[in-house]
Motif scaffolding. Structure first.
Motif, short mmCIF file in Angstrom:
data_model
loop_
_atom_site.label_atom_id
_atom_site.label_comp_id
_atom_site.label_asym_id
_atom_site.label_seq_id
_atom_site.Cartn_x
_atom_site.Cartn_y
_atom_site.Cartn_z
N GLY A 195 22.45 5.62 -0.90
CA GLY A 195 21.27 6.08 -1.67
C GLY A 195 20.10 5.66 -0.68
N LEU A 196 19.03 6.00 -1.16
CA LEU A 196 17.78 5.82 -0.38
C LEU A 196 16.94 4.77 -1.32
N CYS A 197 16.41 3.80 -0.54
CA CYS A 197 15.66 2.69 -1.05
C CYS A 197 14.45 2.91 -0.30
N VAL A 198 13.16 3.13 -0.89
CA VAL A 198 11.93 3.34 -0.52
C VAL A 198 11.05 1.91 -0.72
N ALA A 199 10.44 1.39 0.21
CA ALA A 199 9.64 0.26 -0.07
C ALA A 199 8.54 0.24 -0.75
N ALA A 200 7.89 1.21 -0.75
CA ALA A 200 6.49 1.45 -1.37
C ALA A 200 7.05 1.64 -3.21
N LEU A 201 8.24 2.00 -3.40
CA LEU A 201 8.66 2.06 -4.77
C LEU A 201 9.71 1.08 -5.10
N ASN A 202 9.72 -0.20 -4.43
CA ASN A 202 10.43 -1.44 -4.69
C ASN A 202 11.90 -1.25 -4.76
N ASN A 245 14.59 16.05 -7.00
CA ASN A 245 14.77 14.69 -6.76
C ASN A 245 13.68 14.66 -5.29
N ASN A 246 13.68 15.51 -4.53
CA ASN A 246 12.76 15.43 -3.25
C ASN A 246 11.40 15.66 -3.82
N GLN A 247 11.12 16.57 -4.73
CA GLN A 247 9.65 16.90 -5.32
C GLN A 247 9.33 15.59 -6.01
N LEU A 248 9.96 14.85 -6.81
CA LEU A 248 9.66 13.80 -7.42
C LEU A 248 9.27 12.59 -6.44
N LEU A 296 5.09 9.34 -3.65
CA LEU A 296 4.31 8.87 -2.64
C LEU A 296 3.05 9.64 -2.05
N HIS A 297 2.64 10.51 -2.88
CA HIS A 297 1.46 11.30 -2.61
C HIS A 297 0.32 10.44 -2.03
N ASP A 298 0.10 9.58 -2.55
CA ASP A 298 -1.07 8.61 -2.06
C ASP A 298 -0.87 7.60 -1.25
N VAL A 299 0.49 7.36 -0.93
CA VAL A 299 1.03 6.43 -0.07
C VAL A 299 0.79 6.50 1.30
N PRO A 300 -0.09 5.72 1.95
CA PRO A 300 -0.41 5.95 3.52
C PRO A 300 0.91 5.84 4.48
N ASP A 301 0.81 6.66 5.67
CA ASP A 301 2.00 6.81 6.49
C ASP A 301 2.63 5.65 6.71
N GLU A 302 1.92 4.53 7.17
CA GLU A 302 2.20 2.97 7.41
C GLU A 302 3.10 2.51 6.34
N ARG A 303 2.93 2.85 5.15
CA ARG A 303 3.59 2.05 4.00
C ARG A 303 5.08 3.04 3.52
N ARG A 304 5.35 4.21 4.30
CA ARG A 304 6.42 5.07 3.66
C ARG A 304 7.66 4.89 4.40
N GLY A 305 8.01 3.39 4.59
CA GLY A 305 9.43 3.11 5.35
C GLY A 305 10.21 2.96 4.18
N ALA A 306 11.45 3.48 4.62
CA ALA A 306 12.33 3.45 3.68
C ALA A 306 13.66 3.27 4.51
N ARG A 349 11.78 6.64 7.80
CA ARG A 349 10.74 6.77 6.79
C ARG A 349 10.52 8.02 6.17
N ILE A 350 9.54 8.25 5.15
CA ILE A 350 9.53 9.52 4.40
C ILE A 350 8.62 10.18 5.01
N ILE A 351 8.56 11.43 5.44
CA ILE A 351 7.68 12.11 5.67
C ILE A 351 7.11 12.93 4.54
#
Length: 192
Positions: free
Chosen positions: A58-65, A85-88, A93-103, A128-130
């Motif tokens: 699975g995918l683990c996204v830092a900004a989503l704990n 899933n991708n749209q959700l 992550l819409h307002d999450v800055p690029d530097e915090r999109r680590g995954a 990271r998530i684009i």
């Protein structure tokens, strides 16, 4: 799996769950990737009497704990849908800055023998998530994930996992890394 395990065990024939008539996949109800991988591999042995390999990833996204985590495949609910899933994920992550999109993608692979021996290995692919989907290969979140090994200098640059050739994805992916660790163990167990 056939490509990577075949490097260690050239005569190995890997069968999928669709090759087992009447097989019903167990419900993935464990709280960890390792637990779900073991659950599926044990079910494979029970259904066939053959050694079984199963994974959970699975995918683990830092900004989503760390989410979607073990819920990755069904993050947007039933029925499973990569597109939803991708749209959700993009919406969350819409307002999450690029530097915090680590995954990272993570994978646990279980090897279970009919005699009860079990092994579990793990692999990880950081990235990271684009901000928009790119590519047509792979599945799931591949269209939104750029691995560190393929990142460009800018936040929107680099190749997504969905844009990689299969051999390159095998080389760097979480699943490929875990399978390369497991392959010598499979070869040893089957030789013994």
């Amino acid at each position: 799996m056939q490509r990577i395990l075949g490097e260690q065990v050239p005569d190995l024939e890997v069968l999928g769950i669709n090759d087992v008539e009447g097989y019903v996949e167990p419900v993935e109800d464990q709280p960890t990737f390792e637990g779900n991988a073991l659950l599926k591999a044990r079910a494979g042995v029970a259904a066939t009497g053959l050694p079984s390999v199963a994974d959970d990833s699975g995918l683990c996204v830092a900004a989503l704990n760390g989410m979607p985590g073990v819920l990755s495949a069904r993050w947007s609910g039933q029925p499973k849908s990569d597109e939803r899933n991708n749209q959700l994920l993009l919406d969350q992550l819409h307002d999450v800055p690029d530097e915090r999109r680590g995954a990272f993608f993570t994978c646990a692979i279980a090897w279970v023998m009919p005699d009860g021996r079990e092994r579990v290995v793990e692999g990880r692919m950081d990235g990271r998530i684009i901000r928009e989907a790119r590519g047509s290969g792979g599945f799931g979140y591949d269209v939104l994930f750029v691995a560190d090994e393929h990142a460009g200098p800018g936040s929107g640059e680099g190749l997504t996992s969905a844009e990689l050739a299969p051999a390159e994805k095998d080389r760097i992916s979480h699943r490929g890394r875990a399978l390369r660790v497991l392959a010598p163990q499979v070869a040893s167990d089957l030789a013994g």
